[in-house]
Design a protein around this motif. Structure first.
Motif, short mmCIF file in Angstrom:
data_model
loop_
_atom_site.label_atom_id
_atom_site.label_comp_id
_atom_site.label_asym_id
_atom_site.label_seq_id
_atom_site.Cartn_x
_atom_site.Cartn_y
_atom_site.Cartn_z
N GLU A 61 0.57 0.25 -3.04
CA GLU A 61 -0.49 1.06 -2.45
C GLU A 61 -0.94 2.15 -3.41
O GLU A 61 -2.15 2.41 -3.56
CB GLU A 61 -0.02 1.67 -1.13
CG GLU A 61 -1.04 2.51 -0.42
CD GLU A 61 -2.26 1.74 0.03
OE1 GLU A 61 -3.32 2.38 0.21
OE2 GLU A 61 -2.18 0.51 0.19
N GLU A 62 0.00 2.79 -4.09
CA GLU A 62 -0.35 3.83 -5.07
C GLU A 62 -1.13 3.25 -6.24
O GLU A 62 -2.08 3.86 -6.74
CB GLU A 62 0.91 4.54 -5.56
CG GLU A 62 1.54 5.44 -4.53
CD GLU A 62 2.86 6.03 -4.98
OE1 GLU A 62 3.40 5.61 -6.03
OE2 GLU A 62 3.37 6.92 -4.29
N GLU A 63 -0.75 2.05 -6.68
CA GLU A 63 -1.49 1.39 -7.76
C GLU A 63 -2.92 1.07 -7.33
O GLU A 63 -3.86 1.26 -8.08
CB GLU A 63 -0.77 0.11 -8.19
CG GLU A 63 0.53 0.35 -8.92
CD GLU A 63 1.31 -0.93 -9.15
OE1 GLU A 63 0.83 -2.02 -8.77
OE2 GLU A 63 2.41 -0.84 -9.71
N ARG A 64 -3.08 0.59 -6.10
CA ARG A 64 -4.41 0.27 -5.58
C ARG A 64 -5.27 1.52 -5.50
O ARG A 64 -6.43 1.53 -5.92
CB ARG A 64 -4.29 -0.37 -4.19
CG ARG A 64 -5.63 -0.83 -3.62
CD ARG A 64 -5.51 -1.26 -2.17
NE ARG A 64 -5.11 -0.19 -1.28
CZ ARG A 64 -5.91 0.77 -0.83
NH1 ARG A 64 -7.18 0.80 -1.20
NH2 ARG A 64 -5.46 1.72 -0.02
N ARG A 65 -4.70 2.61 -5.00
CA ARG A 65 -5.46 3.88 -4.92
C ARG A 65 -5.84 4.38 -6.30
O ARG A 65 -6.95 4.89 -6.50
CB ARG A 65 -4.63 4.94 -4.20
CG ARG A 65 -4.52 4.73 -2.73
CD ARG A 65 -3.74 5.85 -2.10
NE ARG A 65 -3.45 5.57 -0.71
CZ ARG A 65 -2.54 6.20 0.00
NH1 ARG A 65 -1.84 7.17 -0.55
NH2 ARG A 65 -2.35 5.88 1.25
N GLY A 66 -4.93 4.24 -7.26
CA GLY A 66 -5.23 4.66 -8.63
C GLY A 66 -6.37 3.87 -9.22
O GLY A 66 -7.27 4.44 -9.88
N ARG A 67 -6.37 2.56 -9.00
CA ARG A 67 -7.48 1.73 -9.50
C ARG A 67 -8.80 2.14 -8.87
O ARG A 67 -9.82 2.28 -9.57
CB ARG A 67 -7.21 0.25 -9.20
CG ARG A 67 -6.27 -0.43 -10.16
CD ARG A 67 -6.29 -1.95 -9.98
NE ARG A 67 -5.97 -2.37 -8.62
CZ ARG A 67 -4.74 -2.60 -8.16
NH1 ARG A 67 -3.71 -2.45 -8.96
NH2 ARG A 67 -4.56 -2.99 -6.91
N GLU A 68 -8.78 2.35 -7.55
CA GLU A 68 -10.00 2.75 -6.86
C GLU A 68 -10.51 4.10 -7.37
O GLU A 68 -11.71 4.29 -7.55
CB GLU A 68 -9.77 2.81 -5.35
CG GLU A 68 -9.59 1.46 -4.72
CD GLU A 68 -9.29 1.55 -3.23
OE1 GLU A 68 -9.18 2.66 -2.69
OE2 GLU A 68 -9.14 0.48 -2.61
N LEU A 69 -9.60 5.03 -7.61
CA LEU A 69 -9.99 6.36 -8.11
C LEU A 69 -10.59 6.26 -9.51
O LEU A 69 -11.62 6.89 -9.79
CB LEU A 69 -8.78 7.29 -8.11
CG LEU A 69 -9.02 8.72 -8.57
CD1 LEU A 69 -10.04 9.39 -7.66
CD2 LEU A 69 -7.73 9.50 -8.59
#
Length: 93
Positions: A61-69
């Motif tokens: 989830e943190e990786e996904r949020r980082g990509r989106e950011l």
């Protein structure tokens, strides 16, 4: 001599047969317990396994949020933000 051998041989082999039969009997009796134990172990999750699974989920989830950011920051820098992008957080370079 042959008579002695014929008399002694069954006595010597008798211990081997009894030992093998006893071991086989123990194996037959304990087999259902081992099967049930393996089934229960496969069906249940230990606390450590649950913690590891939750940790993997959090990291993904943190990786996904980082990509989106990062994608949102790139869109803001290029001047093509989406309506949901918060460009006030992006530093202009």
């Amino acid at each position: 001599m042959k008579r002695i051998l014929v008399l002694v041989l069954p006595a010597l082999l008798g211990g081997c047969v009894v030992g093998t039969v006893a071991k086989t009997a123990v194996d037959v009796v304990t087999l259902p317990v081992k099967v049930v134990s393996a089934g229960v172990d496969a069906a249940t999750t230990s606390q450590a396994e649950a913690d590891q699974k939750r940790g993997r989920e959090i990291r993904k989830e943190e990786e996904r949020r980082g990509r989106e950011l990062r994608l949102a920051e790139e869109r803001c820098r290029k001047g093509k933000p989406l309506p949901e992008d918060d460009c006030s957080r992006v530093q202009q370079r």
